[in-house]
Design an enzyme around this catalytic site. Structure first.
Site, short mmCIF file in Angstrom:
data_model
loop_
_atom_site.label_atom_id
_atom_site.label_comp_id
_atom_site.label_asym_id
_atom_site.label_seq_id
_atom_site.Cartn_x
_atom_site.Cartn_y
_atom_site.Cartn_z
N SER A 287 -14.06 4.70 -5.19
CA SER A 287 -13.12 3.59 -5.02
C SER A 287 -12.80 2.92 -6.36
O SER A 287 -13.64 2.86 -7.25
CB SER A 287 -13.74 2.56 -4.09
OG SER A 287 -13.03 1.36 -4.15
N TYR B 269 -20.66 -2.77 -2.96
CA TYR B 269 -19.92 -1.55 -2.55
C TYR B 269 -19.49 -0.77 -3.78
O TYR B 269 -19.74 0.43 -3.90
CB TYR B 269 -18.72 -2.00 -1.71
CG TYR B 269 -17.65 -0.97 -1.46
CD1 TYR B 269 -17.83 0.04 -0.52
CD2 TYR B 269 -16.42 -1.03 -2.14
CE1 TYR B 269 -16.82 0.97 -0.27
CE2 TYR B 269 -15.42 -0.11 -1.89
CZ TYR B 269 -15.62 0.90 -0.96
OH TYR B 269 -14.63 1.80 -0.71
N LYS C 28 -20.63 3.04 -5.14
CA LYS C 28 -19.67 4.12 -5.40
C LYS C 28 -19.84 4.63 -6.84
O LYS C 28 -19.79 5.84 -7.09
CB LYS C 28 -18.23 3.64 -5.17
CG LYS C 28 -17.90 3.31 -3.72
CD LYS C 28 -17.75 4.56 -2.88
CE LYS C 28 -17.35 4.25 -1.46
NZ LYS C 28 -17.25 5.42 -0.58
N1 NAD Z 1 -9.06 3.19 2.88
C1 NAD Z 1 -9.09 2.72 1.63
O1 NAD Z 1 -8.22 1.93 1.21
C2 NAD Z 1 -10.16 3.17 0.69
C3 NAD Z 1 -10.10 2.76 -0.67
C4 NAD Z 1 -11.10 3.17 -1.53
C5 NAD Z 1 -12.12 4.01 -1.07
N2 NAD Z 1 -12.13 4.39 0.24
C6 NAD Z 1 -13.22 5.26 0.71
O2 NAD Z 1 -12.71 6.28 1.54
C7 NAD Z 1 -13.63 6.57 2.58
C8 NAD Z 1 -12.91 6.54 3.92
O3 NAD Z 1 -12.27 5.30 4.06
P1 NAD Z 1 -11.60 4.85 5.44
O4 NAD Z 1 -10.52 3.91 5.08
O5 NAD Z 1 -11.33 6.00 6.28
O6 NAD Z 1 -12.79 4.00 6.06
P2 NAD Z 1 -13.14 3.72 7.58
O7 NAD Z 1 -13.97 2.50 7.62
O8 NAD Z 1 -11.93 3.75 8.43
O9 NAD Z 1 -14.04 4.98 7.94
C9 NAD Z 1 -15.37 5.10 7.49
C10 NAD Z 1 -16.16 5.69 8.63
O10 NAD Z 1 -17.51 5.86 8.21
C11 NAD Z 1 -18.32 5.67 9.32
N3 NAD Z 1 -19.70 5.37 8.92
C12 NAD Z 1 -20.15 4.24 8.35
N4 NAD Z 1 -21.47 4.32 8.17
C13 NAD Z 1 -21.86 5.54 8.64
C14 NAD Z 1 -23.11 6.19 8.75
N5 NAD Z 1 -24.24 5.58 8.35
N6 NAD Z 1 -23.15 7.43 9.26
C15 NAD Z 1 -22.02 8.03 9.70
N7 NAD Z 1 -20.82 7.44 9.63
C16 NAD Z 1 -20.74 6.21 9.11
C17 NAD Z 1 -17.68 4.50 10.04
O11 NAD Z 1 -18.07 4.45 11.40
C18 NAD Z 1 -16.20 4.79 9.86
O12 NAD Z 1 -15.66 5.46 10.99
C19 NAD Z 1 -14.76 5.58 2.44
O13 NAD Z 1 -15.81 6.21 1.76
C20 NAD Z 1 -14.18 4.49 1.57
O14 NAD Z 1 -15.17 3.85 0.79
C21 NAD Z 1 -11.18 4.00 1.13
#
Ligand code: NAD
Length: 543
Positions: A127, A151, A155
């Site tokens: 991120s 967080y 990362k």
């Molecule tokens: N969406 C964004 O804007 C964004 C920006 C930067 C980084 N990211 C990274 O991208 C990835 C996906 O993002 P997203 O927007 O789909 O997030 P999201 O929150 O929609 O999905 C993350 C999923 O991880 C699951 N999860 C959490 N803890 C868990 C565990 N212990 N075991 C199994 N599953 C678990 C949650 O239930 C959730 O469904 C993440 O790693 C996030 O840090 C996303």
């Protein structure tokens, strides 16, 4: 090929799974293209109601903090693992221990499970929150990471762990450092949430009050581009990353304000009066905190590897309307740079180059071409094209095919649907200096004729000539070299078939659809390194 997506029930996991199923095959270990045999979605939350009903998909509920479960998930060699499961920033600030356990220990569990197998490819979603407070200016890949949230800290630590696991050959790790991906379809919390809400709430016809300063810049990208880039990163040949000890890179993004996004929504809809009302009541403390987040992520490295960015904020808004709201809310025809599958990869006073990729089953929005264009195709596949107010007509394109469209004298308004079996992949080279007509423009000055005879240059074969450009092909065998004196005022090099090279197009691994613009007569030399891949290029001479 078996694919694992952790966090598979989340926003990006679901979209990634959908796209993988549409594409149906991916390039994996040893650069071999393999059919997708199974996609495992692993997540600790309740499965959402609209998960895909495809026999290749299995859903597994579980927790990555359990090392045994991770081991069971990675039960084959050569698996492709997208690790998206994570505690997000707001929850991470509220619960440090959970953030540490899931984001650090959970990631390590999964990496150890990959290490125990041969040939695992591990794609990690990092991120922009890794950056934290820093000097003003764009966030560069080379900057020191000083995250200001737990967080972001986790990362950043994972990035280093993956570099080291890759260095030791435990796995083939690749890290995408994400900007804020917008718009999320559901209401979410967290500081950057306003950047989704400004699009989503107005399009769902809901009034909203946003507490972030409307002129605050933030780095964002659309979900389509992000999913495409994760897949591109996953499929990069090992040779493309060889020689680098850093597997982490910023994903391309747009640096936008809430006002920019608000304007973009108004621009792409048929009737702005039907939008929900957005009001701004900025909270200065919240805005100050958000201003320490990524606001302009430099993605030079990712772009040089073929990753792409959204062409405009309008394209992000239009995509959301079509995917999550109702396409009929859109204006009937969008401009090329507002079409979400046309990714602007090069722009100068003479031309704009869009990379277009459209998987089987997918179709572009109805869009307008105003300038004369050359189209270069990179896959064999079947498509259907529909001009405004006409029916769809079947078509087929083949790898290496080049077409020309004289759109300046009569704008082309159409949409393209891919029938398959492969992704429709093409470069649209639009000549901006040609006489572009306004909408419904009448006949203007006729296209110019070529002013000179094509030069005879050893190795270059003239394969197409049109009033705005000539196209030559050049092939250099594996281990061979080429040099020539090029008398052209302006030229565009396009990679048809890639290889590792050194010389006038840089010392790098060239991939299909890479482009290089050069001005002025010059001597160019190229050496194709290695004995396996030959290089095929197109040279477009601008007339
Ligand atoms: N969406 C964004 O804007 C964004 C920006 C930067 C980084 N990211 C990274 O991208 C990835 C996906 O993002 P997203 O927007 O789909 O997030 P999201 O929150 O929609 O999905 C993350 C999923 O991880 C699951 N999860 C959490 N803890 C868990 C565990 N212990 N075991 C199994 N599953 C678990 C949650 O239930 C959730 O469904 C993440 O790693 C996030 O840090 C996303």
């Amino acid at each position: 090929m078996k694919i694992l997506i952790t966090g598979g029930f989340g926003f990006l996991g679901q979209r990634l799974c959908k796209r993988i199923l549409e594409i149906g095959e991916l390039v994996g270990v040893n650069d071999e293209t393999c059919a997708v045999s199974r996609v495992v979605l692993f997540d600790c939350s309740q499965p959402p109601p609209d998960l895909p009903t495809d026999s290749r998909v299995t859903f597994t509920k579980g927790d990555i903090t359990d090392a045994g479960q991770c081991k069971n998930l990675v039960d084959e060699d050569n698996m492709l693992v997208f690790h998206l499961a994570s505690v997000m920033s707001g929850q991470g600030e509220a619960d440090f221990d959970l953030c540490w356990k899931v984001n650090l220990e959970g990631t390590r569990n999964l990496m150890e499970a990959c290490r125990a197998r041969k040939g695992s490819r591990f794609i990690f979603a990092s991120s922009g929150a890794c950056y934290g407070e820093r000097a003003p200016g764009p966030e560069l890949d080379s900057m020191k990471l000083l995250p200001q949230t737990s967080y972001g800290m986790t990362k950043a630590c994972c990035e280093l762990m993956i570099n080291d696991y890759a260095r030791r050959g435990f796995l083939d790790g690749r890290v995408a450092r994400l900007p804020t991906v917008i718009p999320r379809p559901d209401i979410n919390s967290g500081l950057p949430a306003a950047f989704s809400a400004v699009i989503r709430e107005s399009l769902f016809g809901r009034d909203a009050t946003l507490v972030v300063r409307p002129d605050l810049r933030h780095a964002v990208c659309g979900f389509r581009v992000l999913v495409r880039n994760l897949l591109h990163l996953a499929q990069l040949p090992e040779a493309a990353l060889a020689g680098s000890s850093d597997r982490c890179m910023n994903m391309p993004s747009l640096s936008v304000t809430l006002l920019d996004l608000h304007q973009a929504v108004k621009k792409v809809v048929r009737d702005p009066a039907k939008l929900g009302r957005i009001t701004f009541e900025p909270d200065e403390a919240l805005s100050a905190k958000l201003s320490t987040f990524h606001n302009d992520m430099d993605a030079t490295r990712a772009r040089s590897l073929g990753l792409v960015g959204d062409s405009s904020a309008e394209a992000i808004a239009a995509d959301f309307v079509a995917e999550y709201v109702d396409e009929s809310l859109l204006k009937p025809v969008v401009e090329l740079e507002e079409e979400p599958r046309h990714w602007l990869t090069l722009s100068n006073p003479y031309l704009r180059v869009f990379r277009v990729e459209n998987p089987p089953g997918d179709q572009t929005l109805m869009h307008r071409h105003r300038g004369n264009s050359l189209y270069f195709f990179f896959e064999n596949t079947r498509t259907q094209g529909q001009k405004l107010s006409e029916a769809f007509l079947d078509d087929a394109v083949s790898c290496g095919e080049i077409r020309y469209g004289d759109h300046a004298s009569c704008n082309l308004v159409h949409r393209i649907r891919t029938k398959g079996p492969r992704v429709m992949c093409c470069l649209d080279v639009e000549f901006t200096a040609s006489d572009c007509k306004p909408e419904g423009g009448s006949e203007g000055p006729d296209a110019k004729r070529a002013r000179t005879e094509p030069p005879a240059i050893a190795g270059l074969s003239l394969i197409k000539e049109r009033p705005t450009a000539r196209v030559y092909s050049l092939e250099v065998p594996a281990g061979g070299s080429w040099q020539g004196a090029l008398p052209f005022e302006r030229m565009l090099w396009i990679v048809h078939r890639g290889a590792r090279v050194s010389g006038g197009l840089g010392d790098s691994f060239l991939q299909p659809a890479d482009v290089f613009f050069r001005e002025g007569p010059q001597q160019l030399s190229l050496e194709v390194l290695g004995g396996q891949r030959s290089l095929a290029l197109w040279l477009v001479e601008l007339l």
